[in-house]
Design an enzyme around this catalytic site. Structure first.
Site, PDB file in Angstrom:
ATOM      1  N   GLU A  45       0.897  -2.895  12.896  1.00  0.00           N
ATOM      2  CA  GLU A  45      -0.184  -1.696  12.652  1.00  0.00           C
ATOM      3  C   GLU A  45      -0.305  -1.259  14.070  1.00  0.00           C
ATOM      4  OE1 GLU A  45      -2.004  -2.753   8.404  1.00  0.00           O
ATOM      5  OE2 GLU A  45      -3.275  -3.640   9.899  1.00  0.00           O
ATOM      6  N   CYS A 100      -9.421  -0.983   3.457  1.00  0.00           N
ATOM      7  CA  CYS A 100     -10.286  -0.042   4.890  1.00  0.00           C
ATOM      8  C   CYS A 100      -9.812   1.110   4.804  1.00  0.00           C
ATOM      9  CB  CYS A 100      -9.179  -0.907   6.001  1.00  0.00           C
ATOM     10  SG  CYS A 100      -7.596  -0.339   6.284  1.00  0.00           S
TER      11      CYS A 100
END
Lengths: 636, 636
Positions: free
Chosen positions: A309, A405
């Site tokens: 990521e 998230c």
């Protein structure tokens, strides 16, 4: 303290504008939805179990911990969002529910102040043994942020007290003293949270602990290596992933996991704000330059690779396999917001606005009930749904995520977006964002109200009206976005001739009186944007932008195979208002290369046909069903 | 038997042409290198252990089996390559070494005929329990091919006898009879091998066993599911990976692992050739059409995805993350060669030639000592070496591979390439490839020699001279490549006026006499090639081709950031001969977009500068150091 420094104005109320519509979705849709999610009430979604984990840790329930090791942070983010929302939209029932949750959190706290349901339920003897992977400090950071926001919103300090006890405990464990651990979080966040806490408590050790975590990061011997060896685990070869490869002061290139990075860089900026550390400011500026001028998508998205990521290398910005996590754009906004406070430079506000209206808003559906975690700039559903290297790309927004998230992060940003509009210091007020709103502040010990009326970003006209009991001399500094070349500014109906724009802001200094009006027109031409030729993926392509809004083509408007459409340079766009999307859309002519010919390769060009091209705001894509989407359009 | 069917001419000798240069590298460089590899003598490479495994299985050595479960096939491919090489380049020492290996293989054979060192050494009780994953039948297939080739090359039948015993054993285990297993290979190859064996032995059960494996594949209940459940293993949800998702006769789209697919489709074509099965021919034609007109790179590479080394979906042909395995292009040549025998259609020959001169030759360095497994059409080393989704892309050819399938596959193809030049039947000779060579055959019971003289593909002129004791009436059919629009044909110096080209072949029928000459000129213009607009990655781009050779740009000739180069439509190319590459290269003018400007995004175009563009044959890239390479060039 540096004269340039400003602080955010907190007494701001959004009125009826575009951002208010988005912010209102948070209490109306997102908070109740998240509440259901936290309570495992969403059908077909992985149960969150976040609240149940707290009940178990509090001794109110029995069973196993479920969810991610950082599942606690979902409750913290919900509480923080509720706090921000209550500032604008009071809601007794919601506040009572939050109070109940706070009581539960208090009950789950251990006698020594420790607070983390995973380690309390699952591995009580392994606390603080795996900072690299296990997010204890990260969760603490989110609870600190929630506690500060809840205190600011309601004046209630129960959570703040709980959290201060937890921070005392953390302070006992970590620090420069010989008997303390030299650790720091694997996933940053607690650093900026501690500085928020410091601003409320004014306790210097809160600032010092933040400073400790920042400065210790990346020092040798490497804490995560030492810690891994102690666990009998394998140390990593390379710590760029969590920005601990070298100490902060030696960093110049944005590296690793993009959310961690931007949270970390935000905390560096916080330290500059609190300590006037010029060396650290230079670090911030270098990292900023690298991030936004080498590694940022036109949508304000960052972190181009799914694996890790993370940031990759300069100018590597693939559109189709982009990771471009919603949370990373949000983190970039947090960082930009702090850089703006250090110095009101237009580029910070421009990036903040770019990320907000594009990379962040794309993460949420128009109804506020579906979310993207990953925000590519080009989606071909057949490919994205088939190709293994596209498996992170969803072709439709999702209800909820196993690692949830992004939705709570969007909601805490939008619920607090009123705090991003204005900053001020002794004799300056800065306007960073254009949105229908009302500012209520004091300047030079005098109360000042300022109404901002605008349809921005749908429209280009903005009016500021001042309300004050006595005339006041101060500077009103208004950001002039970089995309706007010919702003018009009028004070009380009179044009400001050749306004001087310094570092992206026009400064209007005068003795301001009640009922003074400033009009600003930011003409919104449809603009073609070219990417630096080093961005391989955008060669021969242009993007369309109007005002702060980046546009895209969707299949529903333009047919299949968007890669076969070309936009000639002479095309002029008409602007139409789309009732469904509730935004201006762009309509012009282009051509399509006809692929009905069966040959795969030919030695003559394929024929073309004239077609209409219709572009909609990127953030609004995928609200009218699934289909292809591209931001970068063939130029020619 | 269908009148159109032809058989390959085997008595062909390559002379001094381009293909001879490549073929000669095999005995000179590749066979000795592979021999060292098989004997674990390559420094810094994973030891192959292939021969040692045979020694252990033969009781001549002790120790553990090492290598892949299909390691045996490396020895088989080496033997097959040696056999082909001996046909052209007799070498007593090499033949003696091969004989020694054959004796070793014979010694490793089990009393019941079984032959596989992994199962003999490691899991003797688990033979034939995991056909899906463990390659027993695949290795058997390679040994069958080696045995046939060695018999054809040397007349020695020791290996053939060993292998016939093994096939008898396989035939005892598998078949339609109730007491036999209904299995078939997870990795195809044995099917086409058994048909080769049948052509030598004329034993119908060899053909029948091939047919059984082909027809049983994909039937329900699914063998691999049954077998997995018996092992206590998890069955797969989807069997497209190895083309067993449905029976062969129901397949229309190329699916799954591309090497398995093309080996399988080759065996379908073989069955058409042997049994004149028209339904199976239609299946072949559909699969062919899908493969070459929907899923093939311009280089003749197939299999665009690393995950599963497989075909993806129609028109999904990414250049940078292409898998494009060398072995898959080789398998496509095997298939094309069989399709050509069914019917001499130009498209089969065109694809065969495209794959050979581009996707296959790119797999081997100019010196014959380094190999690519993966053949992307665009390489940016910084990106390829950093990005996780590019990790299969090597930016330089490698010495050897852990899974060393490609180098031996290139060598067995190039060592036997003389068999791909001509086919014939009763009254036709077909010329499929242009390469300096001599054919020695019989037609209508009369010996006919034909000399082909040409510098092709470097040059465009080809001359055929006949040598025969008596005049003969037959048709000489010469492929006219699709890229050639204005071929010139002369018989004994006289132009053939308006030659009729049917299905890509010109047919010259006459009473041919000794010393007759046919001249053919295939003018090699520099051609721009456009891809179908459905190929997203190639929009706005062109490729360059001259004759059968696809060109590319390399950094060493054109500087960094090849993505910033544009090729105007009016550019005329000069053709220069490059002494290092030993090929004609193309030189013309283009322009470069200047990326020295620091902005990442701009609302005005970046400036451009005129530059020289130099294109070299794709297959020859990466022979002058590492650097960027692109096949598809920005057009405009």
């Amino acid at each position: 303290m540096d004269k340039r420094i400003t602080v955010p104005c907190t007494k701001v109320r959004l009125k009826d504008g575009f951002l208010a519509e988005k912010a209102r979705l948070i209490p109306e849709k997102v908070i109740p939805y998240q509440w259901s999610a936290l309570n495992n009430e969403i059908k077909d979604a992985e149960p969150s179990n976040a609240i149940e984990n707290f009940r178990i840790a509090a001794g109110e329930s029995s069973g196993d911990f479920k969810g991610m090791v950082f599942q606690d942070s979902d409750l913290a983010k919900w509480l923080e969002t509720v706090a921000f929302s209550l500032m604008t939209y009071p809601d007794e029932e919601l506040e009572a529910r939050a109070d109940e949750m706070i009581a539960l959190v208090a009950k789950a706290q251990q006698p020594n102040g420790y607070l983390n349901t995973f380690y309390t339920i699952v591995e009580p003897n392994k606390r603080w043994t795996n900072l690299r992977d296990n997010h204890e400090l990260y969760c603490a950071g989110h609870f600190i942020e929630a506690a500060v926001a809840y205190y600011e919103a309601t004046g209630k300090d129960e959570l703040l007290q709980v959290i201060c006890r937890f921070v005392d405990h953390i302070d006992d464990i970590f620090g420069p003293e010989d008997h303390k651990k030299k650790g720091y979080p694997g996933h940053q966040g607690i650093e900026l949270a501690l500085i928020k806490l410091y601003k409320v408590t004014n306790e210097k050790r809160h600032l010092d602990l933040a400073k400790f975590f920042v400065e210790e990061r990346g020092q040798q011997p490497h804490y995560f290596t030492t810690e891994a060896l102690e666990r009998g685990d394998k140390p990593w070869d390379n710590y760029t992933y969590n920005q601990s490869h070298v100490p902060a002061r030696e960093q110049a290139v944005a590296e690793g996991h993009s959310v961690r990075a931007a949270y970390f860089y935000s905390s560096l900026a916080d330290l500059v704000l609190e300590t006037d550390d010029q060396e650290l400011l230079e670090v911030c500026e270098k990292l900023w330059d690298n991030t936004v001028n080498r590694q940022m998508y036109i949508t304000g998205a960052i972190g181009s690779q799914e694996f890790g990521e993370r940031f990759t290398i300069d100018y590597d910005l693939p559109n189709d396999v982009a990771y471009a996590e919603t949370c990373a754009s949000i983190a970039l906004i947090f960082w930009a917001h702090r850089m703006l406070q250090i110095e009101a430079k237009g580029e910070y506000g421009d990036v903040l606005e770019r990320a907000l209206y594009n990379g962040v808003l794309s993460g949420m559906s128009q109804e506020g009930d579906r979310f993207f975690y990953v925000n590519p700039l080009e989606v071909y559903p057949d490919v994205a749904n088939y190709r293994h290297d596209h498996r992170h790309v969803k072709t439709t927004r999702q209800e909820w995520f196993g690692c949830a998230c992004c939705p709570p992060n969007i909601s805490r940003l939008l619920a607090s977006i009123h705090r991003y509009v204005y900053t001020q210091n002794e004799d300056n007020i800065y306007v960073h964002l254009f949105t229908d709103s009302e500012l209520d502040t004091e300047i030079q010990q005098t109360r000042l109200k300022m109404r901002q009326e605008t349809a921005y970003p749908r429209g280009e006209e903005i009016k500021f009206s001042l309300q004050t009991d006595s005339s006041l001399s101060f500077s009103l500094n208004i950001r002039i976005p970089q995309w706007c070349e010919t702003p018009v500014i009028r004070i009380n109906g009179k044009d400001v001739v050749a306004p001087e724009i310094i570092q992206g802001y026009v400064t209007l200094t005068r003795l301001w009186s009640d009922s003074d009006e400033v009009e600003l027109i930011l003409p919104m031409e449809v603009q073609r944007v070219w990417a630096n030729p080093k961005v391989r993926e955008n060669r021969g392509k242009v993007a369309l932008q109007r005002g702060p809004i980046v546009y895209c083509l969707e299949e529903v408007d333009n047919g299949t195979n968007l890669a076969s459409l070309y936009l000639p340079e002479e095309t002029e766009f008409a602007i139409e208002y789309d009732e469904h999307i509730q935004m201006p859309v762009l309509v012009g002519s282009g051509y399509r290369v006809d692929g009905s010919d069966e040959s795969l390769y030919r030695t003559s060009k394929f024929v073309t046909e004239l077609v209409q091209i219709r572009a909609i705001p990127y953030f609004a894509w995928n609200n009218r069903g699934d289909g292809e989407m591209v931001v970068w359009i063939n130029n020619g």
